[in-house]
Write a protein that holds these residues in place. Structure first.
Motif, mmCIF file in Angstrom:
data_model
loop_
_atom_site.group_PDB
_atom_site.id
_atom_site.type_symbol
_atom_site.label_atom_id
_atom_site.label_comp_id
_atom_site.label_asym_id
_atom_site.label_seq_id
_atom_site.Cartn_x
_atom_site.Cartn_y
_atom_site.Cartn_z
ATOM 1 N N GLU A 1 0.832 -1.197 0.000
ATOM 2 C CA GLU A 1 0.000 0.000 0.000
ATOM 3 C C GLU A 1 0.870 1.252 0.000
ATOM 4 O O GLU A 1 1.988 1.240 0.502
ATOM 5 C CB GLU A 1 -0.845 0.065 1.282
ATOM 6 N N ILE A 2 0.325 2.309 -0.550
ATOM 7 C CA ILE A 2 0.947 3.625 -0.419
ATOM 8 C C ILE A 2 0.289 4.268 0.787
ATOM 9 O O ILE A 2 -0.946 4.304 0.893
ATOM 10 C CB ILE A 2 0.732 4.473 -1.684
ATOM 11 N N LEU A 3 1.107 4.756 1.714
ATOM 12 C CA LEU A 3 0.590 5.383 2.924
ATOM 13 C C LEU A 3 0.912 6.862 2.928
ATOM 14 O O LEU A 3 2.026 7.264 2.603
ATOM 15 C CB LEU A 3 1.207 4.740 4.165
ATOM 16 N N VAL A 4 -0.084 7.652 3.318
ATOM 17 C CA VAL A 4 0.082 9.099 3.424
ATOM 18 C C VAL A 4 -0.505 9.528 4.757
ATOM 19 O O VAL A 4 -1.666 9.214 5.055
ATOM 20 C CB VAL A 4 -0.638 9.838 2.276
ATOM 21 N N ALA A 5 0.271 10.217 5.573
ATOM 22 C CA ALA A 5 -0.244 10.780 6.817
ATOM 23 C C ALA A 5 -0.967 12.077 6.487
ATOM 24 O O ALA A 5 -0.398 12.951 5.832
ATOM 25 C CB ALA A 5 0.897 11.044 7.787
ATOM 26 N N VAL A 6 -2.222 12.181 6.914
ATOM 27 C CA VAL A 6 -2.991 13.404 6.700
ATOM 28 C C VAL A 6 -3.405 13.958 8.055
ATOM 29 O O VAL A 6 -3.760 13.209 8.953
ATOM 30 C CB VAL A 6 -4.229 13.167 5.801
ATOM 31 N N SER A 7 -3.343 15.273 8.195
ATOM 32 C CA SER A 7 -3.655 15.879 9.485
ATOM 33 C C SER A 7 -5.076 16.411 9.557
ATOM 34 O O SER A 7 -5.497 16.930 10.576
ATOM 35 C CB SER A 7 -2.676 17.012 9.782
ATOM 36 N N LEU B 1 -2.345 29.732 18.799
ATOM 37 C CA LEU B 1 -2.975 28.494 19.247
ATOM 38 C C LEU B 1 -3.384 27.638 18.056
ATOM 39 O O LEU B 1 -3.132 26.428 18.027
ATOM 40 C CB LEU B 1 -4.187 28.796 20.127
ATOM 41 N N ALA B 2 -3.990 28.250 17.051
ATOM 42 C CA ALA B 2 -4.422 27.511 15.857
ATOM 43 C C ALA B 2 -3.230 26.901 15.123
ATOM 44 O O ALA B 2 -3.294 25.750 14.674
ATOM 45 C CB ALA B 2 -5.205 28.434 14.927
ATOM 46 N N LYS B 3 -2.152 27.646 14.999
ATOM 47 C CA LYS B 3 -0.950 27.118 14.336
ATOM 48 C C LYS B 3 -0.365 25.950 15.112
ATOM 49 O O LYS B 3 0.050 24.943 14.530
ATOM 50 C CB LYS B 3 0.097 28.218 14.163
ATOM 51 N N ALA B 4 -0.337 26.067 16.434
ATOM 52 C CA ALA B 4 0.199 24.985 17.262
ATOM 53 C C ALA B 4 -0.691 23.747 17.185
ATOM 54 O O ALA B 4 -0.202 22.616 17.130
ATOM 55 C CB ALA B 4 0.344 25.454 18.710
ATOM 56 N N GLN B 5 -2.011 23.936 17.146
ATOM 57 C CA GLN B 5 -2.933 22.808 17.031
ATOM 58 C C GLN B 5 -2.786 22.118 15.674
ATOM 59 O O GLN B 5 -2.852 20.890 15.576
ATOM 60 C CB GLN B 5 -4.375 23.267 17.246
ATOM 61 N N ALA B 6 -2.564 22.888 14.628
ATOM 62 C CA ALA B 6 -2.347 22.300 13.299
ATOM 63 C C ALA B 6 -1.053 21.497 13.277
ATOM 64 O O ALA B 6 -0.999 20.400 12.708
ATOM 65 C CB ALA B 6 -2.314 23.394 12.236
ATOM 66 N N ALA B 7 -0.007 22.015 13.905
ATOM 67 C CA ALA B 7 1.265 21.286 13.982
ATOM 68 C C ALA B 7 1.102 19.999 14.785
ATOM 69 O O ALA B 7 1.659 18.951 14.429
ATOM 70 C CB ALA B 7 2.348 22.165 14.602
ATOM 71 N N LEU B 8 0.314 20.048 15.850
ATOM 72 C CA LEU B 8 0.069 18.848 16.649
ATOM 73 C C LEU B 8 -0.693 17.807 15.832
ATOM 74 O O LEU B 8 -0.348 16.621 15.857
ATOM 75 C CB LEU B 8 -0.717 19.209 17.919
ATOM 76 N N ALA B 9 -1.701 18.227 15.078
ATOM 77 C CA ALA B 9 -2.468 17.301 14.241
ATOM 78 C C ALA B 9 -1.575 16.632 13.204
ATOM 79 O O ALA B 9 -1.684 15.432 12.940
ATOM 80 C CB ALA B 9 -3.631 18.029 13.563
ATOM 81 N N ALA B 10 -0.659 17.388 12.611
ATOM 82 C CA ALA B 10 0.261 16.821 11.617
ATOM 83 C C ALA B 10 1.184 15.796 12.255
ATOM 84 O O ALA B 10 1.427 14.717 11.687
ATOM 85 C CB ALA B 10 1.071 17.939 10.960
ATOM 86 N N ALA B 11 1.697 16.091 13.440
ATOM 87 C CA ALA B 11 2.589 15.145 14.130
ATOM 88 C C ALA B 11 1.834 13.877 14.518
ATOM 89 O O ALA B 11 2.346 12.764 14.353
ATOM 90 C CB ALA B 11 3.200 15.805 15.353
ATOM 91 N N ILE B 12 0.612 14.031 15.015
ATOM 92 C CA ILE B 12 -0.195 12.863 15.390
ATOM 93 C C ILE B 12 -0.491 12.001 14.166
ATOM 94 O O ILE B 12 -0.429 10.774 14.226
ATOM 95 C CB ILE B 12 -1.495 13.314 16.092
#
Length: 141
Positions: free
Chosen positions: A60-66, A115-126
Motif C-alpha cells: 500500500e501507499i501510505l500518506v499521513a494526513v492531518s 494556538l491555531a498554528k500549534a494545534q495544526a502542527a500537533l495534528a500533523a505530528a499525530i
C-alpha cells in the motif's frame, strides 16, 4: 479490476495523483473504505493514515494526513489535506519531537492565531505517528 482516479493534495504540494483499486481514508465518522463506483459523498478528514491500494504494487501507499476534506465521486476521489506526508518521508523521532514541541506551543499560546498554528502542527505530528504505528503493525503480521 476496477480502478479510480485519486488525487491527494496538501496546501503545499500534490502528494499523490494516480490510480487506485481501493482507498481507506480516516474521516471524522471513522475509517472509510472506498472502492470504484462508490456513491458520491463529502466528509471531513481526521488525522491518520490514508491508505491506497494501487494495481500492480505489492504494498500500500501510505500518506499521513492531518485533516482536510474528502470528496468521493464514482470514478474519482479527491483529498484536500491540511498537511500530508508520504510514509517514505516520515521519521519516528522527528514526529515525536514535533508532537512535544506543538504541545508546548499550545500550552504557551498567547493568542488565537498562535494556538491555531500549534494545534495544526500537533495534528500533523499525530497523523505521522499514527501512520508509522500502522506501518509497524503491518510489518509484524
Amino acid at each position: 479490476m476496477s480502478i479510480m482516479r485519486v488525487e491527494v493534495v496538501s496546501s503545499e504540494q500534490n502528494i499523490y495523483s494516480g490510480e487506485a483499486s481501493f482507498v481507506v481514508v480516516p474521516t471524522v465518522q471513522g475509517e472509510l473504505g472506498i472502492y470504484p463506483r462508490h456513491e458520491p459523498i463529502m466528509s471531513l478528514v481526521r488525522p491518520g493514515a490514508l491508505r491506497l491500494t494501487v494495481p500492480g504494487e505489492a504494498e500500500e501507499i501510505l500518506v499521513a494526513v492531518s485533516g482536510g476534506l474528502l470528496e468521493v465521486q464514482p470514478d474519482k476521489i479527491t483529498v484536500l489535506a491540511d498537511v500530508a506526508v508520504r510514509s517514505a518521508e516520515m521519521d519516528q523521532a522527528r514526529a515525536e519531537e514535533a508532537k512535544k514541541a506543538a504541545e508546548a506551543r499550545i500550552s504557551k499560546a498567547a493568542d488565537e492565531e498562535s494556538l491555531a498554528k500549534a494545534q495544526a502542527a500537533l495534528a500533523a505530528a499525530i497523523a505521522q505517528l499514527k501512520t508509522l504505528d500502522y506501518l509497524r503493525s503491518q510489518k509484524n503480521k
